[in-house]
Design a protein around this motif. Structure first.
Motif, PDB file in Angstrom:
ATOM      1  N   TYR A  39       0.832  -1.205   0.000  1.00 27.67           N
ATOM      2  CA  TYR A  39       0.000   0.000   0.000  1.00 27.67           C
ATOM      3  C   TYR A  39       0.870   1.259   0.000  1.00 27.67           C
ATOM      4  O   TYR A  39       0.671   2.173  -0.812  1.00 27.67           O
ATOM      5  CB  TYR A  39      -0.914  -0.005   1.221  1.00 27.67           C
ATOM      6  N   ALA A  42       2.620   1.700  -3.295  1.00 27.60           N
ATOM      7  CA  ALA A  42       1.733   2.168  -4.364  1.00 27.60           C
ATOM      8  C   ALA A  42       1.545   3.676  -4.310  1.00 27.60           C
ATOM      9  O   ALA A  42       1.332   4.327  -5.343  1.00 27.60           O
ATOM     10  CB  ALA A  42       0.384   1.464  -4.273  1.00 27.60           C
ATOM     11  N   LEU A  43       1.632   4.263  -3.112  1.00 29.00           N
ATOM     12  CA  LEU A  43       1.460   5.712  -2.972  1.00 29.00           C
ATOM     13  C   LEU A  43       2.549   6.501  -3.682  1.00 29.00           C
ATOM     14  O   LEU A  43       2.380   7.687  -3.966  1.00 29.00           O
ATOM     15  CB  LEU A  43       1.433   6.096  -1.484  1.00 29.00           C
ATOM     16  N   VAL A  51      -5.171   4.848  -4.883  1.00 30.88           N
ATOM     17  CA  VAL A  51      -4.601   3.690  -4.186  1.00 30.88           C
ATOM     18  C   VAL A  51      -5.607   3.134  -3.188  1.00 30.88           C
ATOM     19  O   VAL A  51      -5.768   1.909  -3.057  1.00 30.88           O
ATOM     20  CB  VAL A  51      -3.293   4.083  -3.470  1.00 30.88           C
ATOM     21  N   GLY A 110       1.937   0.791  -9.900  1.00 30.96           N
ATOM     22  CA  GLY A 110       1.137   1.255  -8.778  1.00 30.96           C
ATOM     23  C   GLY A 110      -0.148   0.459  -8.624  1.00 30.96           C
ATOM     24  O   GLY A 110      -0.532   0.095  -7.506  1.00 30.96           O
ATOM     25  N   ALA A 114      -1.165  -1.858  -5.406  1.00 33.59           N
ATOM     26  CA  ALA A 114      -2.410  -1.616  -4.677  1.00 33.59           C
ATOM     27  C   ALA A 114      -3.275  -2.873  -4.621  1.00 33.59           C
ATOM     28  O   ALA A 114      -3.891  -3.173  -3.594  1.00 33.59           O
ATOM     29  CB  ALA A 114      -3.177  -0.464  -5.339  1.00 33.59           C
TER      30      ALA A 114
END
Length: 260
Positions: A39, A42-43, A51, A110, A114
């Motif tokens: 997580y 992915a940001l 996300v 990304g 996620a």
């Protein structure tokens, strides 16, 4: 440290350390750390709300896992609502799916991270549902953070950086809120099936809207608004439908007892 101080204040340290299923805690910790790591990673590549929407497709996966591993009964109405929610997720990420650089660019990475977070969260939800049948809430939360600390420590030789005073304060504050979140989430699994409880995670999307806009300057696209609305509507329908069914079952049980 914040968690141990909290349990010490309440006199629950002995309860937090006691467990009859250490390997289950390890499995839950690994899946949760995987979800958190993917997580945060992915940001780096996608906006916060995007996300969040992708990561919170975990209820869709949790419904499947709950039916397979926990043998929970999932009715047709809830399956339908969850599928509609997934359609909302697809609408949200539609601009990325249309991108020619989806597979070669950062957007594809990304999205993959996620979705990996969603799978890890779904595994964690199913494992917590099993743990609450035999373990105390304090033990579940404590061993989650113990496993998280040990697994995260593996990154120290590669990415460790000394935080500033402001960063340290932010990390401690985040840890305090995260402990509160984990405690409440664990308790919720004690009173409801995993496939229903996880649906409430969709509310996080609303907070991602607000935080992303006011604190990060991120303006969601109209696809995000549309997809988020569909997801919220599907979630509310699922909760109301499940509550109605529970009332019907309870009324039938009372009627049967009266006849007996």
């Amino acid at each position: 440290m914040v968690l141990l101080a909290f349990y010490g204040f309440r006199g629950e340290i002995a309860e937090a350390l006691g467990t009859g299923h250490p390997l289950r805690h390890v499995g839950r910790g690994i899946s949760s750390v995987t979800s958190s790591f993917t997580y945060f990673s992915a940001l780096v590549y996608l906006p916060l709300v995007d996300v969040t929407v992708l990561a919170y497709s975990s209820p869709l996966i949790a419904v499947l896992f709950s039916a397979i591993f926990l043998r929970e009964r999932v009715r047709a109405y809830r399956w339908s609502a969850v599928c509609i929610g997934f359609a909302g997720v697809l609408i949200t990420v539609w601009p990325y799916l249309h991108s020619r650089h989806l597979l070669s660019g950062s957007a594809g990475l990304g999205i993959g991270l996620a979705l990996g977070s969603a799978i890890g969260a779904a595994f964690s939800a199913v494992q917590v549902r099993r743990l609450v049948q035999t373990e105390r809430t304090s033990a579940i939360v404590f061993y989650f953070y113990a496993a998280s600390m040990l697994v995260s420590a593996l990154s120290l030789p590669f990415w460790f950086a000394v935080p500033s005073a402001a960063q340290s304060l932010a990390l401690v504050t985040a840890g305090g809120f995260n402990i509160l979140s984990q405690t409440c989430t664990t308790q919720s699994y004690r009173y409801g099936p995993a496939s229903s409880v996880v649906i409430f995670d969709y509310a996080t999307i609303v907070f991602a809207f607000v935080i992303g806009y006011f604190f990060l300057g991120e303006l969601p696209t109209y696809e995000v608004y549309m997809g988020g609305t569909i997801i919220a509507a599907a979630s509310i329908f699922t909760v109301l439908r499940e509550r109605q069914l529970n009332k019907t079952i309870a009324a039938a049980a009372v009627a049967t007892t009266d006849r007996v």
